[in-house]
Write a protein that holds these residues in place. Structure first.
Motif, PDB file in Angstrom:
ATOM      1  N   GLY A 108      21.494 -10.596  16.345  1.00 13.08           N
ATOM      2  CA  GLY A 108      22.024  -9.253  16.550  1.00 13.08           C
ATOM      3  C   GLY A 108      20.940  -8.388  17.143  1.00 13.08           C
ATOM      4  N   ASP A 109      20.757  -7.212  16.595  1.00 12.16           N
ATOM      5  CA  ASP A 109      19.741  -6.272  17.067  1.00 12.16           C
ATOM      6  C   ASP A 109      19.150  -5.579  15.844  1.00 12.16           C
ATOM      7  OD1 ASP A 109      18.151  -4.592  18.598  1.00 12.16           O
ATOM      8  OD2 ASP A 109      19.780  -3.202  19.051  1.00 12.16           O
ATOM      9  N   LEU A 110      17.913  -5.906  15.500  1.00 12.60           N
ATOM     10  CA  LEU A 110      17.260  -5.356  14.309  1.00 12.60           C
ATOM     11  C   LEU A 110      15.969  -4.646  14.688  1.00 12.60           C
ATOM     12  CD1 LEU A 110      17.615  -8.426  11.932  1.00 12.60           C
ATOM     13  CD2 LEU A 110      18.948  -6.318  11.853  1.00 12.60           C
ATOM     14  N   THR A 111      15.751  -3.478  14.100  1.00  9.13           N
ATOM     15  CA  THR A 111      14.527  -2.715  14.312  1.00  9.13           C
ATOM     16  C   THR A 111      13.878  -2.442  12.963  1.00  9.13           C
ATOM     17  OG1 THR A 111      15.461  -1.652  16.264  1.00  9.13           O
ATOM     18  CG2 THR A 111      13.533  -0.592  15.269  1.00  9.13           C
ATOM     19  N   ALA A 112      12.609  -2.819  12.826  1.00  9.33           N
ATOM     20  CA  ALA A 112      11.853  -2.578  11.595  1.00  9.33           C
ATOM     21  C   ALA A 112      10.823  -1.486  11.851  1.00  9.33           C
ATOM     22  CB  ALA A 112      11.155  -3.853  11.146  1.00  9.33           C
ATOM     23  N   LYS A 113      10.763  -0.537  10.915  1.00 11.47           N
ATOM     24  CA  LYS A 113       9.786   0.542  10.999  1.00 11.47           C
ATOM     25  C   LYS A 113       9.011   0.619   9.698  1.00 11.47           C
ATOM     26  CE  LYS A 113      12.463   3.347  14.204  1.00 11.47           C
ATOM     27  NZ  LYS A 113      13.093   4.646  14.445  1.00 11.47           N
ATOM     28  N   ILE A 114       7.736   0.969   9.816  1.00 12.58           N
ATOM     29  CA  ILE A 114       6.894   1.201   8.654  1.00 12.58           C
ATOM     30  C   ILE A 114       6.348   2.607   8.790  1.00 12.58           C
ATOM     31  CG2 ILE A 114       4.826   0.512   7.388  1.00 12.58           C
ATOM     32  CD1 ILE A 114       5.422  -2.348   8.272  1.00 12.58           C
ATOM     33  N   ASP A 115       6.656   3.445   7.784  1.00 11.24           N
ATOM     34  CA  ASP A 115       6.323   4.865   7.809  1.00 11.24           C
ATOM     35  C   ASP A 115       6.764   5.516   9.115  1.00 11.24           C
ATOM     36  OD1 ASP A 115       5.477   5.344   5.265  1.00 11.24           O
ATOM     37  OD2 ASP A 115       3.339   5.406   5.732  1.00 11.24           O
ATOM     38  N   GLY A 116       7.959   5.152   9.589  1.00  9.35           N
ATOM     39  CA  GLY A 116       8.542   5.761  10.778  1.00  9.35           C
ATOM     40  C   GLY A 116       8.077   5.194  12.105  1.00  9.35           C
ATOM     41  N   LYS A 117       7.089   4.317  12.096  1.00 15.33           N
ATOM     42  CA  LYS A 117       6.578   3.722  13.331  1.00 15.33           C
ATOM     43  C   LYS A 117       7.171   2.334  13.514  1.00 15.33           C
ATOM     44  CE  LYS A 117       2.267   6.214  12.997  1.00 15.33           C
ATOM     45  NZ  LYS A 117       0.838   6.130  12.711  1.00 15.33           N
ATOM     46  N   GLN A 118       7.736   2.093  14.709  1.00 16.69           N
ATOM     47  CA  GLN A 118       8.369   0.804  14.969  1.00 16.69           C
ATOM     48  C   GLN A 118       7.360  -0.326  14.873  1.00 16.69           C
ATOM     49  OE1 GLN A 118      11.297   0.564  18.126  1.00 16.69           O
ATOM     50  NE2 GLN A 118      10.469  -1.421  18.721  1.00 16.69           N
ATOM     51  N   ARG A 119       7.695  -1.319  14.051  1.00 13.27           N
ATOM     52  CA  ARG A 119       6.833  -2.491  13.889  1.00 13.27           C
ATOM     53  C   ARG A 119       7.336  -3.659  14.733  1.00 13.27           C
ATOM     54  NH1 ARG A 119       1.808  -3.143  11.407  1.00 13.27           N
ATOM     55  NH2 ARG A 119       1.502  -5.386  11.371  1.00 13.27           N
ATOM     56  N   ASP A 165       0.817  -1.221   0.000  1.00 12.62           N
ATOM     57  CA  ASP A 165       0.000   0.000   0.000  1.00 12.62           C
ATOM     58  C   ASP A 165       0.851   1.272   0.000  1.00 12.62           C
ATOM     59  OD1 ASP A 165       0.839  -0.301   2.615  1.00 12.62           O
ATOM     60  OD2 ASP A 165      -1.141  -0.060   3.511  1.00 12.62           O
ATOM     61  N   GLY A 166       2.150   1.164  -0.358  1.00 18.56           N
ATOM     62  CA  GLY A 166       2.990   2.335  -0.574  1.00 18.56           C
ATOM     63  C   GLY A 166       3.689   2.906   0.643  1.00 18.56           C
ATOM     64  N   LYS A 167       3.646   2.249   1.783  1.00 20.38           N
ATOM     65  CA  LYS A 167       4.329   2.756   2.977  1.00 20.38           C
ATOM     66  C   LYS A 167       5.797   2.339   2.944  1.00 20.38           C
ATOM     67  CE  LYS A 167       0.146   2.651   5.733  1.00 20.38           C
ATOM     68  NZ  LYS A 167      -0.560   2.020   6.842  1.00 20.38           N
ATOM     69  N   ASP A 168       6.660   3.241   3.457  1.00 15.77           N
ATOM     70  CA  ASP A 168       8.091   2.966   3.484  1.00 15.77           C
ATOM     71  C   ASP A 168       8.446   1.995   4.602  1.00 15.77           C
ATOM     72  OD1 ASP A 168       8.672   4.669   1.362  1.00 15.77           O
ATOM     73  OD2 ASP A 168       8.922   6.408   2.673  1.00 15.77           O
ATOM     74  N   ILE A 169       9.321   1.050   4.279  1.00 13.89           N
ATOM     75  CA  ILE A 169       9.846   0.103   5.259  1.00 13.89           C
ATOM     76  C   ILE A 169      11.320   0.421   5.450  1.00 13.89           C
ATOM     77  CG2 ILE A 169      10.377  -2.317   5.775  1.00 13.89           C
ATOM     78  CD1 ILE A 169       8.140  -3.100   3.784  1.00 13.89           C
ATOM     79  N   THR A 170      11.755   0.528   6.709  1.00 12.34           N
ATOM     80  CA  THR A 170      13.175   0.640   7.014  1.00 12.34           C
ATOM     81  C   THR A 170      13.509  -0.384   8.088  1.00 12.34           C
ATOM     82  OG1 THR A 170      12.834   2.347   8.691  1.00 12.34           O
ATOM     83  CG2 THR A 170      13.332   3.103   6.467  1.00 12.34           C
ATOM     84  N   VAL A 171      14.649  -1.018   7.928  1.00 11.89           N
ATOM     85  CA  VAL A 171      15.148  -1.953   8.930  1.00 11.89           C
ATOM     86  C   VAL A 171      16.611  -1.601   9.148  1.00 11.89           C
ATOM     87  CG1 VAL A 171      15.552  -4.369   9.537  1.00 11.89           C
ATOM     88  CG2 VAL A 171      13.584  -3.761   8.121  1.00 11.89           C
ATOM     89  N   THR A 172      16.974  -1.360  10.411  1.00 10.33           N
ATOM     90  CA  THR A 172      18.347  -1.024  10.737  1.00 10.33           C
ATOM     91  C   THR A 172      18.795  -1.859  11.923  1.00 10.33           C
ATOM     92  OG1 THR A 172      17.596   0.782  12.160  1.00 10.33           O
ATOM     93  CG2 THR A 172      18.190   1.361   9.892  1.00 10.33           C
ATOM     94  N   GLY A 173      20.091  -1.981  12.051  1.00  8.39           N
ATOM     95  CA  GLY A 173      20.614  -2.692  13.208  1.00  8.39           C
ATOM     96  C   GLY A 173      21.974  -3.276  12.961  1.00  8.39           C
ATOM     97  N   LYS A 174      22.318  -4.200  13.833  1.00  2.75           N
ATOM     98  CA  LYS A 174      23.617  -4.862  13.775  1.00  2.75           C
ATOM     99  C   LYS A 174      23.390  -6.366  13.766  1.00  2.75           C
ATOM    100  CE  LYS A 174      26.099  -1.144  16.000  1.00  2.75           C
ATOM    101  NZ  LYS A 174      26.602  -0.598  14.765  1.00  2.75           N
ATOM    102  N   VAL A 175      24.154  -7.070  12.935  1.00  2.10           N
ATOM    103  CA  VAL A 175      24.077  -8.522  12.855  1.00  2.10           C
ATOM    104  C   VAL A 175      25.412  -9.095  13.319  1.00  2.10           C
ATOM    105  CG1 VAL A 175      23.906 -10.492  11.284  1.00  2.10           C
ATOM    106  CG2 VAL A 175      22.333  -8.570  11.053  1.00  2.10           C
ATOM    107  N   THR A 176      25.338 -10.039  14.241  1.00  2.88           N
ATOM    108  CA  THR A 176      26.541 -10.689  14.758  1.00  2.88           C
ATOM    109  C   THR A 176      26.667 -12.125  14.275  1.00  2.88           C
ATOM    110  OG1 THR A 176      25.339 -11.325  16.755  1.00  2.88           O
ATOM    111  CG2 THR A 176      26.603  -9.273  16.843  1.00  2.88           C
TER     112      THR A 176
END
Length: 150
Positions: free
Chosen positions: A90-101, A69-80
């Protein structure tokens, strides 16, 4: 292919492929329809990951994508740790339209002895492999053959 056995190094290819696959699966498990997701991994100042299994290997991961539906997905973090196609730790954070999912310390099964199937159950397209074969043909007796008889 297992990327985290002692004595081997963690590769950016293993990290990006596995993170992409497992984050997509986790988002879809949470009822998010993923249109596309693309991940990159970087070992920072080091040209290569640490070669010793006793040293910590940490890669920074950054994924960008979009929902159906066109919302931006971002995933950031560190993989060990990553096992090709099976798990990331590691430590991964996923956000959709800036809101943590979600925020997780790992995805998948690191005890898996093999990677899961590439194609989803019931069919669908999966990754492909291209093999290029180069042959050198010698033709020294042919005056038209150039360069140097090859």
């Amino acid at each position: 292919m297992v990327a985290c056995e002692p004595g081997t190094t963690l590769s950016t290819a293993t990290i990006t492929y596995t993170t992409d696959q497992l984050v997509t699966q986790e988002l879809e498990r949470r009822k998010v329809e993923v249109r596309w997701l693309s991940c990159t991994a970087d070992f920072g100042d080091r040209a290569t990951p640490s070669p010793s299994a006793s040293e910590s290997t940490v890669a920074d991961v950054d994924c960008q994508g979009q929902t159906n539906d066109g919302k931006d997905i971002t995933v950031t973090g560190k993989v060990t740790r990553a096992v090709n196609g099976a798990c990331v730790r590691g430590d991964l954070t996923a956000k959709i339209d800036g809101k943590q999912r979600f925020q997780v310390t790992g995805l998948g099964d690191c005890d898996a002895t093999t990677a899961p199937p590439l194609a989803p159950p019931g069919g669908g397209a999966g990754p492909t492999t291209t093999v290029t074969v180069t042959r050198t043909v010698y033709c020294q007796n042919d005056p038209q053959c150039w360069p140097e008889g090859k």
